[in-house]
Design a protein around this motif. Structure first.
Motif, PDB file in Angstrom:
ATOM      1  N   TRP A 457       0.944  -1.236   0.105  1.00 30.16           N
ATOM      2  CA  TRP A 457      -0.002  -0.156   0.066  1.00 30.16           C
ATOM      3  C   TRP A 457       0.931   1.218  -0.104  1.00 30.16           C
ATOM      4  CZ3 TRP A 457      -3.848   2.773  -1.066  1.00 30.16           C
ATOM      5  CH2 TRP A 457      -4.161   3.981  -0.455  1.00 30.16           C
ATOM      6  N   GLU A 458       1.719   1.307   0.934  1.00 25.51           N
ATOM      7  CA  GLU A 458       2.839   2.405   0.698  1.00 25.51           C
ATOM      8  C   GLU A 458       3.515   2.772  -0.389  1.00 25.51           C
ATOM      9  OE1 GLU A 458       3.368   4.606   2.936  1.00 25.51           O
ATOM     10  OE2 GLU A 458       1.955   3.766   4.589  1.00 25.51           O
ATOM     11  N   LYS A 459       3.747   1.609  -1.070  1.00 25.88           N
ATOM     12  CA  LYS A 459       4.549   1.683  -2.529  1.00 25.88           C
ATOM     13  C   LYS A 459       3.554   2.238  -3.554  1.00 25.88           C
ATOM     14  CE  LYS A 459       6.959  -1.201  -5.839  1.00 25.88           C
ATOM     15  NZ  LYS A 459       7.499  -2.621  -6.015  1.00 25.88           N
ATOM     16  N   ASP A 460       2.377   1.583  -3.310  1.00 22.16           N
ATOM     17  CA  ASP A 460       1.193   2.033  -4.302  1.00 22.16           C
ATOM     18  C   ASP A 460       0.878   3.565  -4.095  1.00 22.16           C
ATOM     19  OD1 ASP A 460       1.321  -0.492  -5.412  1.00 22.16           O
ATOM     20  OD2 ASP A 460      -0.505  -0.929  -4.378  1.00 22.16           O
ATOM     21  N   LYS A 461       0.929   3.811  -3.032  1.00 20.40           N
ATOM     22  CA  LYS A 461       0.491   5.306  -2.811  1.00 20.40           C
ATOM     23  C   LYS A 461       1.553   6.463  -3.198  1.00 20.40           C
ATOM     24  CE  LYS A 461      -0.059   8.217   1.498  1.00 20.40           C
ATOM     25  NZ  LYS A 461      -0.263   8.230   3.122  1.00 20.40           N
ATOM     26  N   SER A 462       3.033   5.726  -2.880  1.00 23.13           N
ATOM     27  CA  SER A 462       4.086   6.563  -3.297  1.00 23.13           C
ATOM     28  C   SER A 462       3.992   6.698  -5.011  1.00 23.13           C
ATOM     29  CB  SER A 462       5.365   6.096  -3.077  1.00 23.13           C
ATOM     30  OG  SER A 462       6.261   6.725  -3.491  1.00 23.13           O
ATOM     31  N   GLU A 463       3.641   5.467  -5.596  1.00 25.41           N
ATOM     32  CA  GLU A 463       3.551   5.757  -7.145  1.00 25.41           C
ATOM     33  C   GLU A 463       2.506   6.669  -7.393  1.00 25.41           C
ATOM     34  OE1 GLU A 463       3.194   1.835  -8.404  1.00 25.41           O
ATOM     35  OE2 GLU A 463       5.350   1.142  -8.205  1.00 25.41           O
ATOM     36  N   ILE A 464       1.436   6.501  -6.933  1.00 30.02           N
ATOM     37  CA  ILE A 464       0.147   7.782  -7.403  1.00 30.02           C
ATOM     38  C   ILE A 464       0.542   8.998  -7.134  1.00 30.02           C
ATOM     39  CG2 ILE A 464      -2.221   7.983  -6.587  1.00 30.02           C
ATOM     40  CD1 ILE A 464      -2.661   5.262  -6.028  1.00 30.02           C
ATOM     41  N   GLN A 465       1.340   9.009  -5.755  1.00 29.00           N
ATOM     42  CA  GLN A 465       1.706  10.404  -5.641  1.00 29.00           C
ATOM     43  C   GLN A 465       2.603  10.888  -6.673  1.00 29.00           C
ATOM     44  OE1 GLN A 465       3.180  10.279  -1.717  1.00 29.00           O
ATOM     45  NE2 GLN A 465       1.208  10.727  -0.578  1.00 29.00           N
ATOM     46  N   ASN A 466       3.453  10.019  -6.912  1.00 24.09           N
ATOM     47  CA  ASN A 466       4.434  10.538  -8.209  1.00 24.09           C
ATOM     48  C   ASN A 466       3.786  10.917  -9.504  1.00 24.09           C
ATOM     49  OD1 ASN A 466       6.653  10.249  -6.372  1.00 24.09           O
ATOM     50  ND2 ASN A 466       7.001   8.065  -7.201  1.00 24.09           N
ATOM     51  N   LEU A 467       2.744  10.030  -9.634  1.00 24.73           N
ATOM     52  CA  LEU A 467       2.135  10.053 -11.123  1.00 24.73           C
ATOM     53  C   LEU A 467       1.210  11.406 -10.981  1.00 24.73           C
ATOM     54  CD1 LEU A 467       0.586   6.744 -11.803  1.00 24.73           C
ATOM     55  CD2 LEU A 467       2.363   7.844 -13.096  1.00 24.73           C
ATOM     56  N   ALA A 468       0.637  11.981  -9.955  1.00 26.61           N
ATOM     57  CA  ALA A 468      -0.182  13.021  -9.636  1.00 26.61           C
ATOM     58  C   ALA A 468       0.813  14.374  -9.833  1.00 26.61           C
ATOM     59  CB  ALA A 468      -0.767  13.059  -8.338  1.00 26.61           C
ATOM     60  N   LYS A 469       2.282  14.042  -9.563  1.00 27.26           N
ATOM     61  CA  LYS A 469       2.991  15.095  -9.604  1.00 27.26           C
ATOM     62  C   LYS A 469       3.464  15.476 -11.055  1.00 27.26           C
ATOM     63  CE  LYS A 469       5.274  14.701  -4.870  1.00 27.26           C
ATOM     64  NZ  LYS A 469       6.169  14.687  -4.191  1.00 27.26           N
ATOM     65  N   GLU A 470       3.503  14.242 -11.880  1.00 28.82           N
ATOM     66  CA  GLU A 470       4.000  14.652 -13.095  1.00 28.82           C
ATOM     67  C   GLU A 470       2.969  15.281 -14.107  1.00 28.82           C
ATOM     68  OE1 GLU A 470       5.296  10.664 -14.445  1.00 28.82           O
ATOM     69  OE2 GLU A 470       7.103  10.612 -13.385  1.00 28.82           O
ATOM     70  N   GLU A 471       1.803  14.757 -13.749  1.00 32.60           N
ATOM     71  CA  GLU A 471       0.428  15.285 -14.284  1.00 32.60           C
ATOM     72  C   GLU A 471       0.461  16.749 -14.001  1.00 32.60           C
ATOM     73  OE1 GLU A 471      -1.414  14.329 -16.578  1.00 32.60           O
ATOM     74  OE2 GLU A 471      -0.462  12.211 -16.679  1.00 32.60           O
ATOM     75  N   SER A 472       0.516  17.316 -12.822  1.00 28.17           N
ATOM     76  CA  SER A 472       0.587  18.447 -12.539  1.00 28.17           C
ATOM     77  C   SER A 472       1.356  19.440 -13.192  1.00 28.17           C
ATOM     78  CB  SER A 472       0.784  18.699 -10.983  1.00 28.17           C
ATOM     79  OG  SER A 472       0.506  20.103 -10.483  1.00 28.17           O
TER      80      SER A 472
END
Length: 506
Positions: A457-472
């Motif tokens: 979960w921590e790994k998935d959460k980190s990946e989602i956060q990274n994707l969100a930053k890239e989109e931004s």
């Protein structure tokens, strides 16, 4: 001539007229043989025998004069007194033989400040399979503040299967050989006698209800044997002490003695584990009589023995132990009818007058409880006029007192209920440990099969956060390019407008 009797003939001179001594063959001749009295004829010279006799008399007189001079004039000649007195006079001129001892029992009645009057105490300790407790007991003996040279120790070793006797002797030798001059005790007696005690020393056997009557009767015999063999005329007090007392004040002898009672006992408790409450009354044999107990005694057989603390005998007596207040006055007194045997201080005159530990059923009690009974009067017997039942008590009239707030502590020995409770607690602990172990094994298997869900979960959460930053970032960049192109187009249009304006003017 005449017949003379024997008494008269002895007063007559032994010399006859012919100079010969009359020597009858037997006594009857004094009564039957007649003889004539003759005048004594002096001799011309003194016979040799008479001269020797005079010499012996003179020598004897000279020796007697010298002896009197040595006895009454010359210093340091006390030993001559016993020689010339032929044993009729003692060294203290009291007119007694050397082997005669004189005791004035009026000086050994026991007082409130016996340590100041140098009153001697007999400390009695019954022992049976007591090897594990001897070290603890001797640590108490070392710390007693009553002058040790005024305390005589008496031990009874009976029915023991361990090394009680050997260890006792070793401890006593160490105690008496101590370098501290205040440590050695007075006279020490070790009595060894078996009484056929077959009850085991484990807690369940010793405190089981079925064994109480016979066990206490034999214990009473042991106490009486020890006391009768060791009590001396110069003892003022007798102190009974169990070997398994764990904690007691060092001043206990003085503390109890200050009350100046004939029989006095402290309160006895025992420590417990925290899960059992921390502490508990131990000695329930110190109590006041109750009407319920008297009624119960009337229904029992002649040889029955009532014992306290058992459901079989509900006496509803006020017990000394249950009246304890940890913050109460330790000198507060309570009159009691039965006494416990853990720690008893009694005046020696109590035992000399005939009180003892009944090895039989006395008013339905035995041993120490029966001992307390001999000092009290049965109120029911008084009301019913049963004078025979209370005759001994009336003549004794001793004071029997307990101190409810003065507490000593007995060594903790788990009872049968305690052992059962501990076994149940141990089972619960083992079951809980097994349950926790099983739960841990299940969690381990789940982790091994499906991985660690938390980490994923921590790994998935980190990946989602990274994707969100890239989109931004992309959206921000795209917006910046659009604004730049719009700005350039506007500038171009403005430039074209300026050019057209200039053309029109020209």
């Amino acid at each position: 001539m005449g017949i003379l009797d024997r008494t008269r003939s002895k007063s007559l001179p032994t010399g006859l007229s012919n100079g010969n001594r009359f020597a009858p063959e037997d006594d009857s001749q004094w009564l039957t043989r007649p003889f004539a009295l003759s005048r004594f004829q002096p001799r011309a010279s003194t016979p040799a025998t008479r001269r020797r006799r005079k010499l012996v008399v003179r020598v004897a007189i000279a020796i007697a004069v010298a002896g009197l001079f040595a006895c009454f004039v010359w210093p340091g000649t006390a030993s001559f007194i016993s020689i010339f007195s032929l044993g009729l006079l003692s060294s203290d001129n009291d007119g007694l033989l050397d082997t005669v001892r004189y005791y004035d029992l009026s000086n050994v009645q026991g007082t409130a400040r016996g340590w100041e009057r140098e009153e001697r105490i007999l400390l009695c300790v019954p022992l049976r399979d007591a090897e594990p407790h001897l070290q603890m007991m001797f640590s108490h003996l070392r710390n007693l503040t009553y002058p040790h040279h005024l305390i005589d120790l008496a031990f009874l070793v009976s029915d023991s299967k361990d090394r009680t006797l050997d260890v006792l002797i070793e401890r006593l030798e160490d105690q008496q050989a101590d370098d501290d001059p205040k440590q050695p005790y007075g006279e020490i007696s070790i009595i060894e006698k078996d009484f056929g005690q077959k009850v085991n020393q484990d807690v369940e056997s010793r405190h089981g209800f079925a064994a109480q009557a016979s066990r206490r009767k034999l214990m009473a015999q042991a106490r009486n044997w020890l006391l009768s063999a060791t009590l001396r005329p110069y003892h003022s007090w007798v102190y009974w002490r169990d070997v398994d007392v764990e904690t007691a004040p060092f001043t206990i002898l003085e503390d109890l003695m200050r009350h100046n009672k004939d029989i006095i006992v402290p309160n006895v408790w025992r420590p417990l584990p925290d899960w059992l409450g921390g502490e508990q009354p131990y000695d329930l044999n110190s109590w006041q009589e109750s009407e319920t107990a008297l009624t119960l005694a009337d229904t029992l057989d002649e040889d029955a023995v009532i014992v306290e603390g058992y459901a079989e005998y509900a006496t509803w007596r006020p017990h000394l132990a249950y009246l304890r207040d940890p913050y109460g006055d330790p000198d507060m007194e309570m009159e009691i009818d039965g006494v416990g045997g853990v720690s008893i201080l009694a005046k020696a005159k109590v035992f000399r007058s005939g009180c003892h530990f009944p090895a039989f059923s006395f008013e339905k009690h035995a041993e120490t409880e029966g001992f307390g009974k001999v000092g009290t009067i049965n109120p029911r017997a008084t009301r019913n006029g049963l004078t025979n039942e209370i005759q001994m008590a009336k003549r004794m009239g001793y004071s029997v007192v307990g101190l409810p707030h003065y507490t000593i502590w007995h060594l903790y020995e788990p009872s049968v209920d305690d052992i059962k409770h501990m076994e149940e607690m141990e089972k619960e602990r083992v079951a809980k440990e097994a349950e926790e172990k099983e739960k841990a094994e299940k969690e381990k298997k789940i982790k091994e099969q499906f991985g660690d869900a938390n980490n994923q979960w921590e790994k998935d959460k980190s990946e989602i956060q990274n994707l969100a930053k890239e989109e931004s970032k992309k959206e921000t960049k795209a917006g910046g390019d659009t604004e730049k192109s719009d700005s350039q187009g506007a500038k171009k249009e403005i430039s074209q407008a300026k050019d057209e304006a200039q053309k029109v003017e020209s």
